[in-house]
Motif scaffolding. Structure first.
Motif, PDB file in Angstrom:
ATOM      1  N   GLU A  16       0.878  -1.167   0.000  1.00 16.53           N
ATOM      2  CA  GLU A  16       0.000   0.000   0.000  1.00 16.53           C
ATOM      3  C   GLU A  16       0.918   1.220   0.000  1.00 16.53           C
ATOM      4  O   GLU A  16       1.742   1.376   0.907  1.00 16.53           O
ATOM      5  CB  GLU A  16      -0.843  -0.034   1.276  1.00 16.53           C
ATOM      6  N   THR A  17       0.826   2.056  -1.013  1.00 13.78           N
ATOM      7  CA  THR A  17       1.705   3.217  -1.090  1.00 13.78           C
ATOM      8  C   THR A  17       0.982   4.444  -0.545  1.00 13.78           C
ATOM      9  O   THR A  17      -0.074   4.807  -1.043  1.00 13.78           O
ATOM     10  CB  THR A  17       2.144   3.466  -2.538  1.00 13.78           C
ATOM     11  N   SER A  18       1.580   5.042   0.474  1.00 17.41           N
ATOM     12  CA  SER A  18       0.906   6.166   1.124  1.00 17.41           C
ATOM     13  C   SER A  18       1.478   7.506   0.682  1.00 17.41           C
ATOM     14  O   SER A  18       1.204   8.518   1.272  1.00 17.41           O
ATOM     15  CB  SER A  18       1.030   6.032   2.642  1.00 17.41           C
ATOM     16  N   PHE A  19       2.321   7.473  -0.351  1.00 15.59           N
ATOM     17  CA  PHE A  19       2.899   8.733  -0.818  1.00 15.59           C
ATOM     18  C   PHE A  19       3.091   8.626  -2.326  1.00 15.59           C
ATOM     19  O   PHE A  19       3.001   7.540  -2.901  1.00 15.59           O
ATOM     20  CB  PHE A  19       4.249   8.997  -0.140  1.00 15.59           C
ATOM     21  N   SER A  20       3.393   9.769  -2.936  1.00 14.30           N
ATOM     22  CA  SER A  20       3.674   9.785  -4.364  1.00 14.30           C
ATOM     23  C   SER A  20       5.093  10.312  -4.561  1.00 14.30           C
ATOM     24  O   SER A  20       5.454  11.363  -4.020  1.00 14.30           O
ATOM     25  CB  SER A  20       2.660  10.702  -5.049  1.00 14.30           C
ATOM     26  N   TRP A  21       5.892   9.597  -5.325  1.00 13.91           N
ATOM     27  CA  TRP A  21       7.253  10.065  -5.606  1.00 13.91           C
ATOM     28  C   TRP A  21       7.221  11.451  -6.264  1.00 13.91           C
ATOM     29  O   TRP A  21       8.124  12.249  -6.084  1.00 13.91           O
ATOM     30  CB  TRP A  21       7.985   9.095  -6.545  1.00 13.91           C
ATOM     31  N   GLN A  22       6.184  11.723  -7.042  1.00 18.15           N
ATOM     32  CA  GLN A  22       6.090  13.016  -7.734  1.00 18.15           C
ATOM     33  C   GLN A  22       6.066  14.189  -6.759  1.00 18.15           C
ATOM     34  O   GLN A  22       6.417  15.309  -7.114  1.00 18.15           O
ATOM     35  CB  GLN A  22       4.830  13.066  -8.609  1.00 18.15           C
ATOM     36  N   GLY A  77       9.558   8.791 -10.742  1.00 16.07           N
ATOM     37  CA  GLY A  77       8.812  10.044 -10.779  1.00 16.07           C
ATOM     38  C   GLY A  77       9.267  11.095  -9.791  1.00 16.07           C
ATOM     39  O   GLY A  77       8.711  12.189  -9.745  1.00 16.07           O
ATOM     40  N   ALA A  78      10.284  10.777  -8.982  1.00 16.79           N
ATOM     41  CA  ALA A  78      10.746  11.718  -7.959  1.00 16.79           C
ATOM     42  C   ALA A  78      11.525  12.883  -8.579  1.00 16.79           C
ATOM     43  O   ALA A  78      12.048  12.784  -9.689  1.00 16.79           O
ATOM     44  CB  ALA A  78      11.630  11.003  -6.945  1.00 16.79           C
ATOM     45  N   ASN A  79      11.599  13.972  -7.832  1.00 18.85           N
ATOM     46  CA  ASN A  79      12.385  15.147  -8.208  1.00 18.85           C
ATOM     47  C   ASN A  79      13.722  15.079  -7.481  1.00 18.85           C
ATOM     48  O   ASN A  79      13.751  14.946  -6.262  1.00 18.85           O
ATOM     49  CB  ASN A  79      11.635  16.416  -7.810  1.00 18.85           C
ATOM     50  N   VAL A  80      14.816  15.168  -8.235  1.00 20.12           N
ATOM     51  CA  VAL A  80      16.138  14.957  -7.647  1.00 20.12           C
ATOM     52  C   VAL A  80      17.057  16.132  -7.957  1.00 20.12           C
ATOM     53  O   VAL A  80      17.063  16.630  -9.093  1.00 20.12           O
ATOM     54  CB  VAL A  80      16.770  13.654  -8.193  1.00 20.12           C
TER      55      VAL A  80
END
Ligand code: ZN
Length: 257
Positions: A16-22, A77-80
């Motif tokens: 269950e993913t509780s966050f968004s990489w975006q 999808g994360a910001n790096v």
């Protein structure tokens, strides 16, 4: 029959993913750089003033891992942002934090969620290996624990959390840790790194203009995956500091580079 796609990044049947990489902005710092070599293999080979005796510099391993991790995070999808992007010297730790904060703000419009400073440890004993994560402030502990949990299986020797006086987190109230996934002075670790393919960073990451060459191989990818999994668990369990339990931090022996 068409099965639904279930996101299962580390062996669980479903997560269950509780966050968004975006929504996440992650700053990565490759430790050392330029004339600051960090730990070396063979151990202390540059201490005689002749760095050409060395086969591996920690600064290069750190840079390779940071780019491999950047690719995985961006693919999700994360910001790096990167503090050190090539082989430049960054003299002070405060400068690294300032760079991270500036780049998060200018590229993505707000504060970084976390700063992970990637290092590898040093010891004069070429048989010694192990994993530790260094934190400075209480707010950093959940991230430090999450990363230690996924990193230490790389060496099988958990040297615990170290409460270091590195001061990275005192600047800008930024949650940050320093990882020491393994000892680059370990003969086997050095061989695994040297097994990688020597290439320009800009060939590995087409978004980069860095012509400096480091080695990309299985060990670098394994560590980047462990760091990715640890960040996933951190954001998934807590967001901003709920943490995922764990005991009292251990104080490991030895020095860190
Ligand atoms: Zn270091």
């Amino acid at each position: 029959m068409i099965l639904p796609v279930i996101f299962a990044p580390f062996g669980a049947s479903s997560v269950e993913t509780s966050f968004s990489w975006q929504d996440k902005i992650i700053a990565l710092d490759a430790g050392h750089g330029g004339t600051d070599l960090g730990a070396q293999y063979p151990p202390e080979c540059a201490d005689d003033g002749n760095p050409s005796d060395c086969k591996v510099y920690e600064k290069d391993v750190n840079l390779a891992v940071v780019y491999a991790l950047k690719q995985k995070l961006e693919a999700a999808g994360a910001n790096v942002v990167l503090t050190r992007e090539c082989d430049e010297n960054i003299a002070r730790r405060k400068d690294r934090v300032d760079l991270a904060i500036e780049k998060c703000k200018s590229n993505f419009g707000r504060k970084c969620d976390v700063l992970v400073s990637v290092h590898h440890n040093g010891n004069i004993d070429i048989t010694h290996d192990g994993t530790m994560v260094i934190y400075n402030e209480k707010q950093d502990i959940p991230l430090a624990e999450a990363l230690l949990e996924t990193l230490w299986p790389l060496t099988g020797n958990n040297e615990g959390l170290d409460h270091g006086g590195y001061g990275m987190t005192v600047y800008g109230h930024l949650i940050s840790v320093i990882t020491e996934a393994y000892y680059i002075t370990n003969a086997q670790e050095a061989l695994w790194y040297l097994d990688g393919t020597l290439m320009s960073v800009s060939d590995y990451d087409t978004g980069s203009t860095c012509d400096y060459q480091v080695r990309f191989g299985n060990r670098v990818e394994e560590e980047a995956q462990a760091l990715y999994d640890g960040l996933f668990n951190y954001f998934n369990s807590s967001g901003d500091g709920g943490g995922n339990g764990g005991g009292k931090p251990d104080v490991p022996p030895g020095k860190n580079k």
